[in-house]
Design a protein around this motif. Structure first.
Motif, PDB file in Angstrom:
ATOM      1  N   ASP A 167       0.824  -1.217   0.000  1.00 51.07           N
ATOM      2  CA  ASP A 167       0.000   0.000   0.000  1.00 51.07           C
ATOM      3  C   ASP A 167       0.857   1.265   0.000  1.00 51.07           C
ATOM      4  OD1 ASP A 167      -2.184  -1.628   0.007  1.00 51.07           O
ATOM      5  OD2 ASP A 167      -2.674  -1.336   2.132  1.00 51.07           O
ATOM      6  N   GLN A 168       1.971   1.241   0.722  1.00 51.24           N
ATOM      7  CA  GLN A 168       2.845   2.411   0.756  1.00 51.24           C
ATOM      8  C   GLN A 168       3.483   2.657  -0.614  1.00 51.24           C
ATOM      9  OE1 GLN A 168       5.459   2.955   4.318  1.00 51.24           O
ATOM     10  NE2 GLN A 168       4.474   1.044   4.998  1.00 51.24           N
ATOM     11  N   THR A 185       2.185   1.797  -3.484  1.00 50.30           N
ATOM     12  CA  THR A 185       1.110   2.275  -4.356  1.00 50.30           C
ATOM     13  C   THR A 185       0.841   3.757  -4.124  1.00 50.30           C
ATOM     14  OG1 THR A 185       0.087   0.080  -4.428  1.00 50.30           O
ATOM     15  CG2 THR A 185      -1.310   1.958  -4.998  1.00 50.30           C
ATOM     16  N   SER A 186       0.818   4.182  -2.885  1.00 46.37           N
ATOM     17  CA  SER A 186       0.608   5.602  -2.579  1.00 46.37           C
ATOM     18  C   SER A 186       1.736   6.455  -3.134  1.00 46.37           C
ATOM     19  CB  SER A 186       0.507   5.800  -1.059  1.00 46.37           C
ATOM     20  OG  SER A 186      -0.613   5.124  -0.541  1.00 46.37           O
ATOM     21  N   TRP A 187       2.971   5.950  -2.989  1.00 44.14           N
ATOM     22  CA  TRP A 187       4.135   6.671  -3.543  1.00 44.14           C
ATOM     23  C   TRP A 187       4.032   6.801  -5.057  1.00 44.14           C
ATOM     24  CZ3 TRP A 187       7.425   3.468  -6.569  1.00 44.14           C
ATOM     25  CH2 TRP A 187       8.515   4.128  -7.134  1.00 44.14           C
ATOM     26  N   TRP A 188       3.655   5.723  -5.724  1.00 42.94           N
ATOM     27  CA  TRP A 188       3.620   5.707  -7.189  1.00 42.94           C
ATOM     28  C   TRP A 188       2.528   6.620  -7.741  1.00 42.94           C
ATOM     29  CZ3 TRP A 188       6.663   4.517 -11.003  1.00 42.94           C
ATOM     30  CH2 TRP A 188       6.154   4.327 -12.291  1.00 42.94           C
ATOM     31  N   THR A 189       1.416   6.709  -7.051  1.00 39.27           N
ATOM     32  CA  THR A 189       0.268   7.470  -7.563  1.00 39.27           C
ATOM     33  C   THR A 189       0.259   8.917  -7.097  1.00 39.27           C
ATOM     34  OG1 THR A 189      -1.076   6.670  -5.709  1.00 39.27           O
ATOM     35  CG2 THR A 189      -1.184   5.423  -7.778  1.00 39.27           C
ATOM     36  N   ASP A 190       1.230   9.330  -6.299  1.00 39.48           N
ATOM     37  CA  ASP A 190       1.289  10.705  -5.796  1.00 39.48           C
ATOM     38  C   ASP A 190       1.925  11.602  -6.839  1.00 39.48           C
ATOM     39  OD1 ASP A 190       1.591  13.099  -4.484  1.00 39.48           O
ATOM     40  OD2 ASP A 190       2.383  12.229  -2.638  1.00 39.48           O
ATOM     41  N   LYS A 241      10.273  10.099  -9.268  1.00 34.57           N
ATOM     42  CA  LYS A 241       9.900   9.137  -8.233  1.00 34.57           C
ATOM     43  C   LYS A 241      11.074   8.213  -7.899  1.00 34.57           C
ATOM     44  CE  LYS A 241       5.069   9.075  -9.747  1.00 34.57           C
ATOM     45  NZ  LYS A 241       4.512   9.713  -8.569  1.00 34.57           N
TER      46      LYS A 241
END
Length: 279
Positions: free
Chosen positions: A242-243, A245-250, A256
């Motif tokens: 989940d972390q 995924t949050s990093w990738w979609t921010d 990145k």
């Protein structure tokens, strides 16, 4: 409903051109490709042409080969075109884009067959024809560079009244869909990402193949990290997943970069690979 006057004039002009040579149809196509790409195109000589009538010079731009077909009455021959695209795109031929320029329409059946070959050879293809649907691409390219067309006619003493052709090209440029057709052509000919989608798809397939077999994973990554292998029972690290995924979609992060940090042997690589495979 008949053809618009501009279409009649453009067809009349193209029909009166010689098929070959700098002052013929293939020369006009090469000149327009030069105008669009900023690259220099050289015409092929007589004899074996390796599926091309002209090609871009080597340099920093895309490697483009052009096949020009000038027909007054007959239609395109699919068997002939198939042999030419296979020859032009053979391994080691060094081509990113194969252009088929024709003074007639390329049928959908012909287009599909040639596109399938181009896909197998991992190259892009572009049809510069007089079209079936939408504005004819050959005419659109001419209307994009009318001054270039005039200079070409004068330089090669082509026996055609340019003022009539200019009127036709100006009328074409006022068509509602002209701008989008022009931009699509320019994007294709000038693209710096030719073959990118295909390369990305092949890279994805190769990666997933490695993730299904421990031997392949060891060969590629020097680790037995085939998380989709049948002999592996995955236990997802939900928090790490989940972390990431949050990093990738921010979108606010810009460039990145991420690091998975932990003690040796706690499954950092497996957690990261598991997330990559799911994407």
């Amino acid at each position: 409903m008949g053809k618009p006057l501009w279409a009649v004039l453009v067809n009349d002009f193209l029909g009166k051109l010689e098929p070959t040579g700098r002052g013929g149809f293939e020369g006009l196509v090469a000149d327009l490709c030069e105008a669009s790409t900023g690259q220099r195109f050289r015409l092929s000589g007589s004899g074996s042409q390796e599926g091309q009538d002209s090609r871009s010079e080597s340099g920093y731009g895309n490697r483009i080969k052009v096949e020009a077909k000038h027909y007054a009455k007959s239609a395109l021959n699919l068997r002939e075109l198939t042999a030419e695209i296979v020859q032009a795109t053979a391994p080691g031929s060094g081509v990113d884009l194969w252009v088929l320029a024709a003074s007639c329409a390329v049928t959908d059946q012909h287009a599909v067959a040639l596109e399938e070959i181009a896909n197998r050879q991992h190259i892009e293809i572009l049809f510069l024809d007089l079209g079936n649907d939408g504005l004819p691409r050959m005419a659109v390219l001419m209307a994009t560079f009318p001054q270039r067309v005039e200079d070409w006619i004068r330089r090669h003493e082509v026996p055609f009244q340019f003022s009539d052709l200019l009127t036709a090209l100006n009328e074409l440029s006022t068509e509602q869909t002209f701008a989008s057709a022009r931009d699509q052509l320019q994007d294709k000919l000038r693209s710096t990402l030719l073959g990118y989608d295909d390369a990305r798809e092949r890279s994805k397939r190769q990666f997933l193949q490695a993730m299904r077999d421990q031997g392949n994973a060891l060969a590629f990554f020097n680790q037995r990290v085939a998380v989709r292998s049948g002999e592996v029972h995955r236990i997802r690290r939900v928090s790490i997943h989940d972390q990431l995924t949050s990093w990738w979609t921010d979108a606010s992060l810009g460039q990145k970069r991420a690091a998975v940090i932990g003690e040796e042997g706690t499954g950092k690589t497996w957690a990261a690979m598991d997330w990559v495979v799911d994407r």
